[in-house]
Motif scaffolding. Sequence first.
Motif, PDB file in Angstrom:
ATOM      1  N   GLN A 138      -0.639  14.510 -12.518  1.00 40.08           N
ATOM      2  CA  GLN A 138      -0.470  13.054 -12.519  1.00 40.08           C
ATOM      3  C   GLN A 138       0.724  12.624 -11.655  1.00 40.08           C
ATOM      4  O   GLN A 138       1.562  11.821 -12.057  1.00 40.08           O
ATOM      5  CB  GLN A 138      -0.302  12.535 -13.954  1.00 40.08           C
ATOM      6  N   GLU A 139       0.793  13.178 -10.447  1.00 40.14           N
ATOM      7  CA  GLU A 139       1.867  12.836  -9.528  1.00 40.14           C
ATOM      8  C   GLU A 139       1.685  11.414  -9.002  1.00 40.14           C
ATOM      9  O   GLU A 139       0.568  11.010  -8.660  1.00 40.14           O
ATOM     10  CB  GLU A 139       1.880  13.806  -8.347  1.00 40.14           C
ATOM     11  N   PRO A 140       2.768  10.622  -8.919  1.00 42.61           N
ATOM     12  CA  PRO A 140       2.657   9.271  -8.341  1.00 42.61           C
ATOM     13  C   PRO A 140       2.234   9.365  -6.876  1.00 42.61           C
ATOM     14  O   PRO A 140       2.871  10.036  -6.076  1.00 42.61           O
ATOM     15  CB  PRO A 140       4.080   8.706  -8.478  1.00 42.61           C
ATOM     16  N   THR A 141       1.144   8.704  -6.539  1.00 40.04           N
ATOM     17  CA  THR A 141       0.575   8.765  -5.195  1.00 40.04           C
ATOM     18  C   THR A 141       0.386   7.349  -4.680  1.00 40.04           C
ATOM     19  O   THR A 141      -0.159   6.497  -5.383  1.00 40.04           O
ATOM     20  CB  THR A 141      -0.782   9.494  -5.213  1.00 40.04           C
ATOM     21  N   SER A 142       0.835   7.089  -3.452  1.00 45.23           N
ATOM     22  CA  SER A 142       0.751   5.735  -2.907  1.00 45.23           C
ATOM     23  C   SER A 142      -0.702   5.310  -2.736  1.00 45.23           C
ATOM     24  O   SER A 142      -1.605   6.146  -2.548  1.00 45.23           O
ATOM     25  CB  SER A 142       1.479   5.659  -1.565  1.00 45.23           C
ATOM     26  N   LEU A 143      -0.909   4.015  -2.747  1.00 48.84           N
ATOM     27  CA  LEU A 143      -2.262   3.495  -2.571  1.00 48.84           C
ATOM     28  C   LEU A 143      -2.814   3.859  -1.200  1.00 48.84           C
ATOM     29  O   LEU A 143      -4.006   4.122  -1.052  1.00 48.84           O
ATOM     30  CB  LEU A 143      -2.259   1.969  -2.744  1.00 48.84           C
ATOM     31  N   ARG A 144      -1.935   3.890  -0.197  1.00 53.20           N
ATOM     32  CA  ARG A 144      -2.423   4.232   1.136  1.00 53.20           C
ATOM     33  C   ARG A 144      -2.917   5.676   1.179  1.00 53.20           C
ATOM     34  O   ARG A 144      -3.935   5.985   1.795  1.00 53.20           O
ATOM     35  CB  ARG A 144      -1.325   4.008   2.172  1.00 53.20           C
ATOM     36  N   THR A 145      -2.189   6.566   0.508  1.00 53.96           N
ATOM     37  CA  THR A 145      -2.642   7.959   0.456  1.00 53.96           C
ATOM     38  C   THR A 145      -3.953   8.065  -0.309  1.00 53.96           C
ATOM     39  O   THR A 145      -4.855   8.830   0.085  1.00 53.96           O
ATOM     40  CB  THR A 145      -1.574   8.840  -0.216  1.00 53.96           C
ATOM     41  N   MET A 146      -4.077   7.321  -1.380  1.00 55.47           N
ATOM     42  CA  MET A 146      -5.335   7.322  -2.131  1.00 55.47           C
ATOM     43  C   MET A 146      -6.477   6.835  -1.256  1.00 55.47           C
ATOM     44  O   MET A 146      -7.588   7.375  -1.298  1.00 55.47           O
ATOM     45  CB  MET A 146      -5.195   6.442  -3.375  1.00 55.47           C
ATOM     46  N   LEU A 169       0.825  -1.207   0.000  1.00 54.49           N
ATOM     47  CA  LEU A 169       0.000   0.000   0.000  1.00 54.49           C
ATOM     48  C   LEU A 169       0.859   1.257   0.000  1.00 54.49           C
ATOM     49  O   LEU A 169       0.414   2.317  -0.445  1.00 54.49           O
ATOM     50  CB  LEU A 169      -0.929   0.002   1.216  1.00 54.49           C
ATOM     51  N   ASP A 170       2.078   1.162   0.525  1.00 52.91           N
ATOM     52  CA  ASP A 170       2.984   2.310   0.535  1.00 52.91           C
ATOM     53  C   ASP A 170       3.921   2.323  -0.659  1.00 52.91           C
ATOM     54  O   ASP A 170       4.420   3.376  -1.051  1.00 52.91           O
ATOM     55  CB  ASP A 170       3.813   2.292   1.831  1.00 52.91           C
ATOM     56  N   ARG A 171       4.168   1.156  -1.240  1.00 53.12           N
ATOM     57  CA  ARG A 171       5.124   1.075  -2.343  1.00 53.12           C
ATOM     58  C   ARG A 171       4.489   1.315  -3.703  1.00 53.12           C
ATOM     59  O   ARG A 171       5.098   1.928  -4.581  1.00 53.12           O
ATOM     60  CB  ARG A 171       5.813  -0.294  -2.323  1.00 53.12           C
ATOM     61  N   LEU A 172       3.284   0.822  -3.892  1.00 52.31           N
ATOM     62  CA  LEU A 172       2.618   0.968  -5.190  1.00 52.31           C
ATOM     63  C   LEU A 172       1.982   2.343  -5.292  1.00 52.31           C
ATOM     64  O   LEU A 172       1.394   2.842  -4.328  1.00 52.31           O
ATOM     65  CB  LEU A 172       1.556  -0.114  -5.374  1.00 52.31           C
ATOM     66  N   THR A 173       2.081   2.939  -6.471  1.00 54.06           N
ATOM     67  CA  THR A 173       1.531   4.270  -6.686  1.00 54.06           C
ATOM     68  C   THR A 173       0.636   4.296  -7.924  1.00 54.06           C
ATOM     69  O   THR A 173       0.732   3.433  -8.800  1.00 54.06           O
ATOM     70  CB  THR A 173       2.654   5.315  -6.865  1.00 54.06           C
ATOM     71  N   VAL A 174      -0.216   5.306  -7.973  1.00 49.55           N
ATOM     72  CA  VAL A 174      -1.046   5.581  -9.154  1.00 49.55           C
ATOM     73  C   VAL A 174      -0.943   7.076  -9.444  1.00 49.55           C
ATOM     74  O   VAL A 174      -0.727   7.873  -8.528  1.00 49.55           O
ATOM     75  CB  VAL A 174      -2.517   5.183  -8.923  1.00 49.55           C
ATOM     76  N   PRO A 175      -1.065   7.477 -10.711  1.00 48.11           N
ATOM     77  CA  PRO A 175      -1.041   8.912 -11.021  1.00 48.11           C
ATOM     78  C   PRO A 175      -2.284   9.596 -10.484  1.00 48.11           C
ATOM     79  O   PRO A 175      -3.385   9.060 -10.575  1.00 48.11           O
ATOM     80  CB  PRO A 175      -0.982   8.943 -12.547  1.00 48.11           C
TER      81      PRO A 175
END
Length: 239
Positions: A178-186, A167-173
């Motif tokens: 389109q900044e890379p944002t971690s899944l946990r932040t999302m 959740l902290d390592r994977l990101t989405v724009p």
Amino acid sequence: MDAPDLSTIDDEQYEDLVISQAHPRSRDPEVWARLTSPETIERTRLVLLNVHQRTAAALRRRKTERDEFQQDCFARGAEGKQEWFASRPEYEKWRRGAAGFHQMVQSAISDLGRVQRTQNRAVTQRGGQDAREALRKLAIAVQQHQAQHAKAGVIAEQQDYELWQLLDRLTVPCGPSQEPTSLRTMLDFYWTNVDVATESEEQRVRAERMMRQAPAGKASQFSGVPRARHVGNEKGLAT
């Protein structure tokens, strides 16, 4: 014009219909919409390409025949030249008509290209949205798995920690840039509802934070070997 059932007409009828709709001013909106639908647009494009190639071939063939005719006429002297110049109006009329038709078909092919690009973008966007939604559901499931461990106080295995760390390592724009944002932040800001925190919720969050920070799947607060302790030192162990 009533839009026909395109699946029931043969290739010749289909070509006639496409040609009748090639010029923008002669298009029936409903018929053109069917000819350019995702199910039929490729067939329409192939028809126009074939017509375009045939017209180009006819223009080249007539040009070659015309050049040969000129040489033959000029070889026959004044009479032949007269015949050549007399034939020019008819040929030029045909050439202008064929060239105009050729250009019209080329423009229709370009119109189809724009429609296809729009359709492809829509498909790509839907595919991206579907993938993003699937990732959101997966991230929620992982977050719930971590929360259940924290609430129950169950000792987590190494694979649990590795799963939660994704959740902290994977990101989405995200956002306009389109900044890379971690899944946990999302999850924290976009993908889940935010409720008022209670004391038990705060305890759960602290436990989750401790789990995330644990090196190699072990919380630093509990690292090391516990000591044996005997109340009152009844066994006379050295202190």
